[in-house]
Design a protein around this motif. Sequence first.
Motif, PDB file in Angstrom:
ATOM      1  N   GLU A 194      24.985 -36.290  -9.871  1.00 25.75           N
ATOM      2  CA  GLU A 194      26.364 -35.984 -10.271  1.00 25.75           C
ATOM      3  C   GLU A 194      26.825 -36.909 -11.401  1.00 25.75           C
ATOM      4  O   GLU A 194      27.506 -36.484 -12.329  1.00 25.75           O
ATOM      5  N   VAL A 195      26.440 -38.169 -11.366  1.00 28.83           N
ATOM      6  CA  VAL A 195      26.800 -39.128 -12.412  1.00 28.83           C
ATOM      7  C   VAL A 195      26.167 -38.704 -13.734  1.00 28.83           C
ATOM      8  O   VAL A 195      26.807 -38.703 -14.784  1.00 28.83           O
ATOM      9  N   GLU A 196      24.881 -38.327 -13.684  1.00 29.80           N
ATOM     10  CA  GLU A 196      24.202 -37.892 -14.903  1.00 29.80           C
ATOM     11  C   GLU A 196      24.838 -36.645 -15.471  1.00 29.80           C
ATOM     12  O   GLU A 196      25.021 -36.527 -16.685  1.00 29.80           O
ATOM     13  N   LEU A 197      25.204 -35.686 -14.628  1.00 28.84           N
ATOM     14  CA  LEU A 197      25.861 -34.469 -15.098  1.00 28.84           C
ATOM     15  C   LEU A 197      27.220 -34.778 -15.712  1.00 28.84           C
ATOM     16  O   LEU A 197      27.603 -34.204 -16.726  1.00 28.84           O
ATOM     17  N   LYS A 198      27.949 -35.693 -15.102  1.00 30.03           N
ATOM     18  CA  LYS A 198      29.269 -36.055 -15.620  1.00 30.03           C
ATOM     19  C   LYS A 198      29.131 -36.698 -17.009  1.00 30.03           C
ATOM     20  O   LYS A 198      29.898 -36.423 -17.910  1.00 30.03           O
ATOM     21  N   HIS A 199      28.151 -37.552 -17.192  1.00 27.77           N
ATOM     22  CA  HIS A 199      27.921 -38.186 -18.486  1.00 27.77           C
ATOM     23  C   HIS A 199      27.469 -37.181 -19.533  1.00 27.77           C
ATOM     24  O   HIS A 199      27.834 -37.293 -20.695  1.00 27.77           O
ATOM     25  N   GLU A 200      26.685 -36.201 -19.126  1.00 26.21           N
ATOM     26  CA  GLU A 200      26.253 -35.163 -20.063  1.00 26.21           C
ATOM     27  C   GLU A 200      27.436 -34.349 -20.550  1.00 26.21           C
ATOM     28  O   GLU A 200      27.498 -33.955 -21.701  1.00 26.21           O
ATOM     29  N   ASP A 201      28.396 -34.070 -19.667  1.00 26.97           N
ATOM     30  CA  ASP A 201      29.582 -33.315 -20.055  1.00 26.97           C
ATOM     31  C   ASP A 201      30.420 -34.083 -21.078  1.00 26.97           C
ATOM     32  O   ASP A 201      31.062 -33.508 -21.942  1.00 26.97           O
ATOM     33  N   GLN A 202      30.450 -35.411 -20.960  1.00 29.56           N
ATOM     34  CA  GLN A 202      31.270 -36.229 -21.836  1.00 29.56           C
ATOM     35  C   GLN A 202      30.536 -36.631 -23.113  1.00 29.56           C
ATOM     36  O   GLN A 202      31.142 -37.147 -24.033  1.00 29.56           O
ATOM     37  N   ALA A 203      29.258 -36.416 -23.173  1.00 32.14           N
ATOM     38  CA  ALA A 203      28.472 -36.844 -24.326  1.00 32.14           C
ATOM     39  C   ALA A 203      28.857 -36.032 -25.558  1.00 32.14           C
ATOM     40  O   ALA A 203      29.143 -34.853 -25.489  1.00 32.14           O
ATOM     41  N   SER A 204      28.883 -36.714 -26.674  1.00 29.40           N
ATOM     42  CA  SER A 204      29.168 -36.031 -27.932  1.00 29.40           C
ATOM     43  C   SER A 204      27.979 -36.216 -28.866  1.00 29.40           C
ATOM     44  O   SER A 204      27.093 -37.026 -28.614  1.00 29.40           O
ATOM     45  N   ASP A 205      27.994 -35.462 -29.933  1.00 28.14           N
ATOM     46  CA  ASP A 205      26.902 -35.563 -30.891  1.00 28.14           C
ATOM     47  C   ASP A 205      26.942 -36.927 -31.574  1.00 28.14           C
ATOM     48  O   ASP A 205      28.004 -37.441 -31.917  1.00 28.14           O
ATOM     49  N   ILE A 206      25.791 -37.478 -31.764  1.00 25.40           N
ATOM     50  CA  ILE A 206      25.689 -38.761 -32.451  1.00 25.40           C
ATOM     51  C   ILE A 206      25.404 -38.463 -33.916  1.00 25.40           C
ATOM     52  O   ILE A 206      24.444 -37.769 -34.248  1.00 25.40           O
ATOM     53  N   VAL A 207      26.267 -38.978 -34.772  1.00 28.81           N
ATOM     54  CA  VAL A 207      26.104 -38.779 -36.210  1.00 28.81           C
ATOM     55  C   VAL A 207      25.731 -40.114 -36.822  1.00 28.81           C
ATOM     56  O   VAL A 207      26.479 -41.085 -36.730  1.00 28.81           O
ATOM     57  N   LEU A 208      24.575 -40.154 -37.427  1.00 30.45           N
ATOM     58  CA  LEU A 208      24.121 -41.374 -38.065  1.00 30.45           C
ATOM     59  C   LEU A 208      24.769 -41.504 -39.445  1.00 30.45           C
ATOM     60  O   LEU A 208      25.085 -40.508 -40.080  1.00 30.45           O
ATOM     61  N   PRO A 209      24.968 -42.720 -39.913  1.00 30.67           N
ATOM     62  CA  PRO A 209      25.557 -42.897 -41.241  1.00 30.67           C
ATOM     63  C   PRO A 209      24.656 -42.293 -42.319  1.00 30.67           C
ATOM     64  O   PRO A 209      23.431 -42.322 -42.198  1.00 30.67           O
ATOM     65  N   THR A 210      25.286 -41.741 -43.337  1.00 29.45           N
ATOM     66  CA  THR A 210      24.522 -41.164 -44.443  1.00 29.45           C
ATOM     67  C   THR A 210      24.722 -42.037 -45.667  1.00 29.45           C
ATOM     68  O   THR A 210      25.799 -42.094 -46.236  1.00 29.45           O
ATOM     69  N   TYR A 211      23.711 -42.732 -46.033  1.00 22.89           N
ATOM     70  CA  TYR A 211      23.765 -43.598 -47.193  1.00 22.89           C
ATOM     71  C   TYR A 211      23.121 -42.882 -48.368  1.00 22.89           C
ATOM     72  O   TYR A 211      21.966 -42.497 -48.317  1.00 22.89           O
ATOM     73  N   HIS A 212      23.889 -42.699 -49.409  1.00 21.16           N
ATOM     74  CA  HIS A 212      23.366 -42.078 -50.622  1.00 21.16           C
ATOM     75  C   HIS A 212      23.042 -43.200 -51.603  1.00 21.16           C
ATOM     76  O   HIS A 212      23.939 -43.829 -52.140  1.00 21.16           O
ATOM     77  N   LEU A 213      21.787 -43.453 -51.804  1.00 26.14           N
ATOM     78  CA  LEU A 213      21.381 -44.484 -52.741  1.00 26.14           C
ATOM     79  C   LEU A 213      21.133 -43.916 -54.127  1.00 26.14           C
ATOM     80  O   LEU A 213      20.910 -44.658 -55.070  1.00 26.14           O
ATOM     81  N   GLY A 214      21.183 -42.630 -54.241  1.00 25.63           N
ATOM     82  CA  GLY A 214      20.992 -41.978 -55.526  1.00 25.63           C
ATOM     83  C   GLY A 214      21.240 -40.495 -55.366  1.00 25.63           C
ATOM     84  O   GLY A 214      21.281 -39.973 -54.250  1.00 25.63           O
ATOM     85  N   PRO A 215      21.421 -39.804 -56.475  1.00 25.11           N
ATOM     86  CA  PRO A 215      21.677 -38.363 -56.394  1.00 25.11           C
ATOM     87  C   PRO A 215      20.414 -37.585 -56.048  1.00 25.11           C
ATOM     88  O   PRO A 215      19.297 -38.027 -56.329  1.00 25.11           O
ATOM     89  N   GLU A 216      20.621 -36.434 -55.429  1.00 28.38           N
ATOM     90  CA  GLU A 216      19.496 -35.527 -55.204  1.00 28.38           C
ATOM     91  C   GLU A 216      19.029 -35.014 -56.570  1.00 28.38           C
ATOM     92  O   GLU A 216      19.776 -35.034 -57.545  1.00 28.38           O
ATOM     93  N   GLU A 217      17.814 -34.526 -56.624  1.00 27.53           N
ATOM     94  CA  GLU A 217      17.251 -34.072 -57.904  1.00 27.53           C
ATOM     95  C   GLU A 217      18.099 -32.966 -58.541  1.00 27.53           C
ATOM     96  O   GLU A 217      18.292 -32.935 -59.754  1.00 27.53           O
ATOM     97  N   ASN A 218      18.636 -32.072 -57.714  1.00 30.84           N
ATOM     98  CA  ASN A 218      19.430 -30.965 -58.248  1.00 30.84           C
ATOM     99  C   ASN A 218      20.882 -31.359 -58.503  1.00 30.84           C
ATOM    100  O   ASN A 218      21.675 -30.541 -58.951  1.00 30.84           O
ATOM    101  N   GLU A 219      21.263 -32.616 -58.209  1.00 29.98           N
ATOM    102  CA  GLU A 219      22.635 -33.074 -58.416  1.00 29.98           C
ATOM    103  C   GLU A 219      22.713 -34.198 -59.451  1.00 29.98           C
ATOM    104  O   GLU A 219      23.661 -34.953 -59.485  1.00 29.98           O
ATOM    105  N   LYS A 220      21.718 -34.305 -60.311  1.00 29.09           N
ATOM    106  CA  LYS A 220      21.717 -35.328 -61.348  1.00 29.09           C
ATOM    107  C   LYS A 220      22.469 -34.839 -62.586  1.00 29.09           C
ATOM    108  O   LYS A 220      22.548 -33.648 -62.852  1.00 29.09           O
ATOM    109  N   PHE A 221      23.000 -35.788 -63.330  1.00 34.04           N
ATOM    110  CA  PHE A 221      23.650 -35.498 -64.604  1.00 34.04           C
ATOM    111  C   PHE A 221      22.565 -35.362 -65.666  1.00 34.04           C
ATOM    112  O   PHE A 221      21.857 -36.322 -65.962  1.00 34.04           O
TER     113      PHE A 221
END
Length: 153
Positions: A13-40
């Motif tokens: 029951e504890v595991e099910l309760k935690h699963e209901d409350q779990a949200s998606d984990i979004v990792l930080p997105t670090y852009h160190l440079g433009p994508e090839e199709n987004e270059k000037f």
Amino acid sequence: VNHYVSEVMSTEEVELKHEDQASDIVLPTYHLGPEENEKFYPSKAKLVAKEILNGELEGKVDEKWVEEWADFGDEFEALSKDIADKIKEKCKASLDIPRYKIVVQVTIGQMKDQGVKITSRCLWDTATDNYATVSFQNQHIWASAIVFGLYTD
């Protein structure tokens, strides 16, 4: 009187309760440079700038207008700002470069048997930042447009 109610749950029951409350984990997105199709790409910016510069000046500037400009000058200031704004907006719309800052410099001068050199210096990342330059000339005026594409992290 305070009443405390304790709830006894099984491990499942504890595991099910935690699963209901779990949200998606979004990792930080670090852009160190433009994508090839987004270059000037200067070649693409040059086409945009040349189209607008020629379209705005070709056949619209005559000798009478230039002579009046020598006296007042406000019309050419407004014209150069308008051309710079149009180049900037079209570059943003058509080049698909969302993380770039576009800076446009337009200079217009009268043809009077003189020489002109336009230079600029910038501190930038040579791997991502660049520029394009175009010019226009007829018997009455000359114009130069420089489009800078500066990547913003």
